[in-house]
Design an enzyme around this catalytic site. Structure first.
Site, PDB file in Angstrom:
ATOM      1  N   GLU A 113      33.902  56.197  33.676  1.00 23.57           N
ATOM      2  CA  GLU A 113      34.238  56.085  35.017  1.00 23.57           C
ATOM      3  C   GLU A 113      34.843  54.717  35.366  1.00 23.57           C
ATOM      4  O   GLU A 113      34.987  53.986  33.806  1.00 23.57           O
ATOM      5  CB  GLU A 113      32.468  55.648  35.555  1.00 23.57           C
ATOM      6  CG  GLU A 113      31.483  56.353  35.012  1.00 23.57           C
ATOM      7  CD  GLU A 113      30.334  56.600  35.153  1.00 23.57           C
ATOM      8  OE1 GLU A 113      29.808  55.188  35.872  1.00 23.57           O
ATOM      9  OE2 GLU A 113      29.197  57.287  35.310  1.00 23.57           O
ATOM     10  N   LYS A 115      36.197  50.975  36.362  1.00 23.92           N
ATOM     11  CA  LYS A 115      35.063  50.000  36.362  1.00 23.92           C
ATOM     12  C   LYS A 115      35.428  48.959  38.130  1.00 23.92           C
ATOM     13  O   LYS A 115      36.190  48.277  37.578  1.00 23.92           O
ATOM     14  CB  LYS A 115      34.761  48.810  35.455  1.00 23.92           C
ATOM     15  CG  LYS A 115      33.978  47.633  35.179  1.00 23.92           C
ATOM     16  CD  LYS A 115      33.827  47.338  34.410  1.00 23.92           C
ATOM     17  CE  LYS A 115      32.682  45.908  34.368  1.00 23.92           C
ATOM     18  NZ  LYS A 115      32.639  45.321  35.079  1.00 23.92           N
ATOM     19  N   ASP A 117      36.275  46.945  40.427  1.00 26.02           N
ATOM     20  CA  ASP A 117      35.344  45.425  40.716  1.00 26.02           C
ATOM     21  C   ASP A 117      35.180  44.704  42.164  1.00 26.02           C
ATOM     22  O   ASP A 117      36.083  44.733  42.514  1.00 26.02           O
ATOM     23  CB  ASP A 117      36.878  44.543  40.730  1.00 26.02           C
ATOM     24  CG  ASP A 117      36.765  43.220  39.985  1.00 26.02           C
ATOM     25  OD1 ASP A 117      35.905  42.659  39.201  1.00 26.02           O
ATOM     26  OD2 ASP A 117      37.974  42.442  40.048  1.00 26.02           O
ATOM     27  N   TYR A 222      26.751  55.083  41.126  1.00 29.93           N
ATOM     28  CA  TYR A 222      26.604  55.455  39.820  1.00 29.93           C
ATOM     29  C   TYR A 222      25.630  56.159  39.392  1.00 29.93           C
ATOM     30  O   TYR A 222      25.466  56.167  37.336  1.00 29.93           O
ATOM     31  CB  TYR A 222      27.733  54.823  38.462  1.00 29.93           C
ATOM     32  CG  TYR A 222      28.324  53.461  38.384  1.00 29.93           C
ATOM     33  CD1 TYR A 222      26.414  52.474  38.066  1.00 29.93           C
ATOM     34  CD2 TYR A 222      28.676  52.671  39.178  1.00 29.93           C
ATOM     35  CE1 TYR A 222      26.645  51.526  38.098  1.00 29.93           C
ATOM     36  CE2 TYR A 222      28.266  50.985  38.939  1.00 29.93           C
ATOM     37  CZ  TYR A 222      27.698  50.765  38.961  1.00 29.93           C
ATOM     38  OH  TYR A 222      27.272  49.579  38.982  1.00 29.93           O
ATOM     39  N   LYS A 307      37.301  46.163  28.860  1.00 26.80           N
ATOM     40  CA  LYS A 307      38.043  44.837  29.969  1.00 26.80           C
ATOM     41  C   LYS A 307      39.206  45.107  29.851  1.00 26.80           C
ATOM     42  O   LYS A 307      40.312  44.337  28.904  1.00 26.80           O
ATOM     43  CB  LYS A 307      37.425  43.454  30.037  1.00 26.80           C
ATOM     44  CG  LYS A 307      35.542  43.519  30.264  1.00 26.80           C
ATOM     45  CD  LYS A 307      35.604  44.133  32.025  1.00 26.80           C
ATOM     46  CE  LYS A 307      35.308  42.332  32.761  1.00 26.80           C
ATOM     47  NZ  LYS A 307      34.725  41.022  32.407  1.00 26.80           N
ATOM     48  N   CYS A 401      57.136  15.106  58.203  1.00 24.03           N
ATOM     49  CA  CYS A 401      57.362  16.786  58.831  1.00 24.03           C
ATOM     50  C   CYS A 401      58.790  16.908  58.083  1.00 24.03           C
ATOM     51  O   CYS A 401      59.930  16.393  58.147  1.00 24.03           O
ATOM     52  CB  CYS A 401      57.511  16.748  60.115  1.00 24.03           C
ATOM     53  SG  CYS A 401      57.763  18.420  60.432  1.00 24.03           S
ATOM     54  N   CYS A 404      60.937  17.663  61.472  1.00 24.25           N
ATOM     55  CA  CYS A 404      60.988  16.763  62.822  1.00 24.25           C
ATOM     56  C   CYS A 404      60.845  15.146  62.452  1.00 24.25           C
ATOM     57  O   CYS A 404      60.893  14.375  63.092  1.00 24.25           O
ATOM     58  CB  CYS A 404      60.669  16.797  63.660  1.00 24.25           C
ATOM     59  SG  CYS A 404      58.649  16.280  63.667  1.00 24.25           S
ATOM     60  N   CYS A 419      52.142  17.857  60.794  1.00 21.12           N
ATOM     61  CA  CYS A 419      52.699  17.530  62.031  1.00 21.12           C
ATOM     62  C   CYS A 419      52.173  17.238  63.163  1.00 21.12           C
ATOM     63  O   CYS A 419      51.731  18.431  63.353  1.00 21.12           O
ATOM     64  CB  CYS A 419      54.494  18.094  61.903  1.00 21.12           C
ATOM     65  SG  CYS A 419      54.912  17.544  62.654  1.00 21.12           S
ATOM     66  N   CYS A 424      58.194  18.715  67.640  1.00 19.40           N
ATOM     67  CA  CYS A 424      58.512  19.545  66.432  1.00 19.40           C
ATOM     68  C   CYS A 424      59.514  21.063  66.376  1.00 19.40           C
ATOM     69  O   CYS A 424      58.727  21.878  66.603  1.00 19.40           O
ATOM     70  CB  CYS A 424      57.640  19.832  65.685  1.00 19.40           C
ATOM     71  SG  CYS A 424      57.591  20.268  63.876  1.00 19.40           S
TER      72      CYS A 424
HETATM   73  S1  IVH Z   1      26.737  50.921  34.882  1.00 21.65           S
HETATM   74  C1  IVH Z   1      23.297  49.781  32.610  1.00 21.65           C
HETATM   75  N1  IVH Z   1      29.377  51.389  36.279  1.00 21.65           N
HETATM   76  O1  IVH Z   1      29.339  46.544  35.833  1.00 21.65           O
HETATM   77  C2  IVH Z   1      24.598  49.799  33.774  1.00 21.65           C
HETATM   78  N2  IVH Z   1      29.112  49.598  35.870  1.00 21.65           N
HETATM   79  O2  IVH Z   1      28.931  44.093  33.852  1.00 21.65           O
HETATM   80  C3  IVH Z   1      25.252  49.076  34.537  1.00 21.65           C
HETATM   81  N3  IVH Z   1      29.661  48.143  37.555  1.00 21.65           N
HETATM   82  O3  IVH Z   1      26.612  44.807  37.254  1.00 21.65           O
HETATM   83  C4  IVH Z   1      26.404  49.092  34.801  1.00 21.65           C
HETATM   84  N4  IVH Z   1      31.383  50.565  37.931  1.00 21.65           N
HETATM   85  O4  IVH Z   1      28.454  45.419  39.028  1.00 21.65           O
HETATM   86  C5  IVH Z   1      28.548  50.870  35.620  1.00 21.65           C
HETATM   87  N5  IVH Z   1      30.874  52.501  36.735  1.00 21.65           N
HETATM   88  C6  IVH Z   1      30.409  51.351  36.700  1.00 21.65           C
HETATM   89  C7  IVH Z   1      30.772  49.999  36.745  1.00 21.65           C
HETATM   90  C8  IVH Z   1      29.658  49.320  36.481  1.00 21.65           C
HETATM   91  C9  IVH Z   1      31.610  48.390  38.300  1.00 21.65           C
HETATM   92  C10 IVH Z   1      29.674  46.587  37.596  1.00 21.65           C
HETATM   93  C11 IVH Z   1      28.084  46.658  37.938  1.00 21.65           C
HETATM   94  C12 IVH Z   1      28.109  45.899  36.628  1.00 21.65           C
HETATM   95  C13 IVH Z   1      28.838  45.014  36.269  1.00 21.65           C
HETATM   96  C14 IVH Z   1      28.257  45.095  33.965  1.00 21.65           C
END
Ligand code: IVH
Length: 670
Positions: A113, A115, A117, A222, A307, A401, A404, A419, A424
């Site tokens: 999935e 991740k 942000d 999720y 990451k 400035c 001016c 300024c 100006c």
């Molecule tokens: S699973 C027990 N799935 O990442 C499972 N987390 O460091 C817990 N996050 O706190 C999380 N996308 O805020 C999961 N597809 C995803 C995610 C996801 C973003 C974030 C979430 C979590 C942090 C984990």
């Protein structure tokens, strides 16, 4: 009896609108036009207004926010919200896969999935109704942000089924919403957010949910405790089925090599996603296997977050430029050796304010680490001290400035250097650019270059002087032809007749954006009345707070403002609120024509395009039907364009509209 009919219709509308919200936000597959949807929504609002006793908490009208809290309550999660352990390389993933295989000695399928942000959230539904929403907090206890989450379009107040569940997911701000929020904040002199994540966090932590409602937040879910589910794949489908939004990019793989290829593909493509991601979450698909693999105190052993390395590059500081804005704020910009980062070549990065420059101790010749905040905005992260030239000296902050030469001031409680000379040149030039801009007086043809020329030739000292310009004066300017000059004068002349809100916005009062100008204008009706308004009267208006009210009162007390307004009045610039004026409506090929806009427009916002069409005599509607006369199609126009073609309706490009506006610019006043 009539009451019972209203009750029944309200219930019907609630269900229908909920269904359309699901189609639109979760399935991404709307089945009615925007205008038909608006009509249903308006009908519900009107009926609920007449019969407030039938408003339920899960009505789609209850998503606008407005509940103001003193603080956030704490909420203890039923089961802790865990975090994930991290992986930073393919090697880390191979290790993860090995640990799993060693633990269960079975083949494993992994869901991958994105991740997202943003911020982890938990949503509780009881019998299908949204009851509470919380942040993760420390994992055990989070904050009750129910009122704010309620305002998010993709969080349904009622599910498609009457089930009880706790769903977990991520709340985020799409990149486009982040960019426009920051643009707006910069315009109003408010601090900008460093990235979409911070913007989302700031928006969710608002005590006034009406503010959150405006921030265009979104969610992907999720997780959730839906019974009789065996795999993550099934869980995601079940979440979708009950009405919750899931991310469409999830994939399943049976080997870490395949997982890695997916990671490589997404790394390449993530720039093009409409939201920020910081990695990929890899989870064992099968729930039974998950139980066998188990948990540590903090995180499941059956999942890991890969990451992405943050895209960072090194470059050199060549210069620091200082620019003076219309409010006198002097802003430093770092000029760097051009480098390619996160999808484009960058050579300038705003340093936002003088304190930031001092704090980071950025010096000429320094090598710095540059990245793009939220993958969008170039930002200098740090200076590489080990690469600093030996003879380097602390950067000298200007005391005067750059335009001016008057002394700059650092007002208490402000990060900005200012300024404060009202004469100006840089401030006035910026002020003129703002005054003539589309959202303000819309003096077309008055670009920055020509306005600077007019100013430098001492033809104007303030914006009111624009209305006293003559053809002879303009013709004396370098390279200004008669046609340009007459068009410009006509454009200036036409702008006298705009409704008050455009003038009010154009004056550039601190904290008064176009929206506030609109609110103040419709509330007071004239500049004259607004000038006499007290703080109490101002804050009584919806959307006007103390900061804006004080700024307005202070502005109208300034002696130079009195002079300016007198000059504008003498030049017959309209100072009353009229909305779109009849006299602004021209006779054109669009007169009495029904027009539909579709696709992405490049030159105008939708509102601007619609406003022009109305001024050109046309009517704008949302859906294509046999009654439509013209469809104006921008980039990526979809089903509406198809339908127009099928019905043999005339299709225009955005350029066609632009040409027509230019032809009629004299009569519609910009
Ligand atoms: S699973 C027990 N799935 O990442 C499972 N987390 O460091 C817990 N996050 O706190 C999380 N996308 O805020 C999961 N597809 C995803 C995610 C996801 C973003 C974030 C979430 C979590 C942090 C984990």
């Amino acid at each position: 009896m009539a009451n019972q009919i209203a009750k029944k219709r309200i219930e019907e509308l609630r269900t229908v609108i909920q269904k359309h919200n699901y189609q639109y936000y979760v399935l991404d597959n709307p089945t009615i036009s925007d205008s038909d949807y608006d009509a249903l929504y308006k009908e519900l609002v009107a009926l609920e207004k007449e019969n407030p006793e039938f408003i339920t908490e899960d009505s789609p009208t209850q998503k606008v926010g407005g509940v103001i809290l003193q603080g956030f309550q704490k909420i203890e999660h039923d089961t802790p919200m865990l975090s994930l352990s991290n992986a930073f390389s393919k090697e880390d993933l191979i290790q993860f896969d090995k640990r799993i295989k060693d633990s269960i000695h079975q083949e494993v399928a992994y869901t991958c999935e994105l991740k997202i942000d943003g911020l982890a959230i938990s949503l509780k539904y009881v019998n299908g109704k949204f009851v509470t929403g919380a942040t993760r907090g420390d994992g055990r206890i989070g904050e009750d942000i129910t009122q704010n989450l309620k305002t998010i379009s993709s969080i349904p107040l009622k599910l498609q089924e009457n089930i009880t569940l706790e769903a977990r997911g991520e709340c985020f701000m799409p990149k486009s919403a982040f960019v426009s929020l920051n643009e707006q904040r910069e315009l109003l002199g408010e601090p900008i957010f460093a990235n979409p994540r911070n913007a989302a966090a700031g928006s969710l932590r608002q005590l006034d949910s009406a503010i959150t409602a405006k921030r265009q937040l979104d969610v992907f879910l999720y997780g959730g405790d839906i019974p009789s589910i065996d795999t993550q794949e099934q869980l995601l489908q079940a979440l979708k089925q009950v009405g919750l939004k899931i991310n469409p990019e999830t994939k399943i793989y049976r080997s870490i090599d395949d997982v890695w290829s997916y990671i490589e593909t997404i790394s390449q493509e993530r720039q093009n996603l409409p939201y920020d991601i910081d990695g990929i979450v890899i989870k064992v698909n099968d729930f039974q296997q998950r139980e066998e693999i188990g948990y540590t105190v903090k995180a499941p052993k059956w999942a890991i977050a890969y990451k992405f390395p943050a895209e960072e590059v090194q470059t050199k500081i060549l210069d620091i430029q200082w620019t003076v804005g219309r409010t006198g704020v002097v802003t430093p910009t770092a000029i760097m050796e051009p480098v390619f980062v996160a999808g484009s070549t960058v050579q300038r990065a705003s340093l936002h304010n003088v304190d930031l420059l001092k704090e980071k101790d950025i010096r000429l010749g320094d090598t710095v680490i540059l990245h793009k905040a939220g993958d969008i905005i170039p930002e200098i992260k740090t200076v590489l001290l080990e690469k600093r030239p030996k003879q380097s000296v602390v950067y000298d902050i200007p005391t005067h400035c750059p335009e001016c030469q008057s002394q700059l001031v650092h007002l208490q409680d402000e990060v900005a250097l200012r300024c404060i000379n009202p004469h100006c040149a840089a401030q006035i030039k910026e002020g003129v650019s703002h005054f003539v801009s589309r959202q303000a007086m819309a003096i077309l043809g008055m670009g920055t270059k020509i306005s600077a020329k007019i100013f430098d030739a001492h033809l104007i000292e303030d914006v009111a002087d624009l209305y006293y310009l003559t053809l002879e004066q303009l013709l004396e300017l370098d390279k200004v032809q008669e046609k340009t000059a007459t068009n410009l004068l006509t454009s200036i002349d036409n702008s006298r007749h705009h409704s008050m809100e455009k003038l009010l916005f154009g004056l550039g009062i601190r904290h008064v954006g176009s929206k506030q100008a609109q609110q103040l204008s419709s509330a007071f009706g004239s500049i004259q009345a607004l000038r006499q308004a007290t703080i109490e009267e101002l804050v009584a208006i919806d959307g006007i707070g103390m900061v804006i009210a004080e700024s307005v009162v202070t502005y109208f007390k300034l002696p130079e403002v009195h002079v300016l307004l007198e000059k504008l009045e003498k030049a017959h610039v309209n100072m009353t609120y009229t909305g779109i004026q009849k006299s602004d409506v021209a006779q054109s090929v669009l007169t009495d024509k029904t027009v539909v806009l579709t696709g992405k427009l490049e030159r105008f916002t939708r509102t601007q395009a619609s406003e022009y069409i109305v001024k050109l005599g046309g009517k704008v509607t949302g859906s294509v039907s046999a009654k439509t006369d013209i469809v104006i199609a921008g980039e990526d126009a979809g089903s509406k364009l198809e339908k127009a073609k099928a019905l043999n309706i005339l299709v225009w490009s955005e350029d066609d509209l632009h040409r027509l506006i230019e032809e009629h610019i004299e009569s519609i006043g910009g």
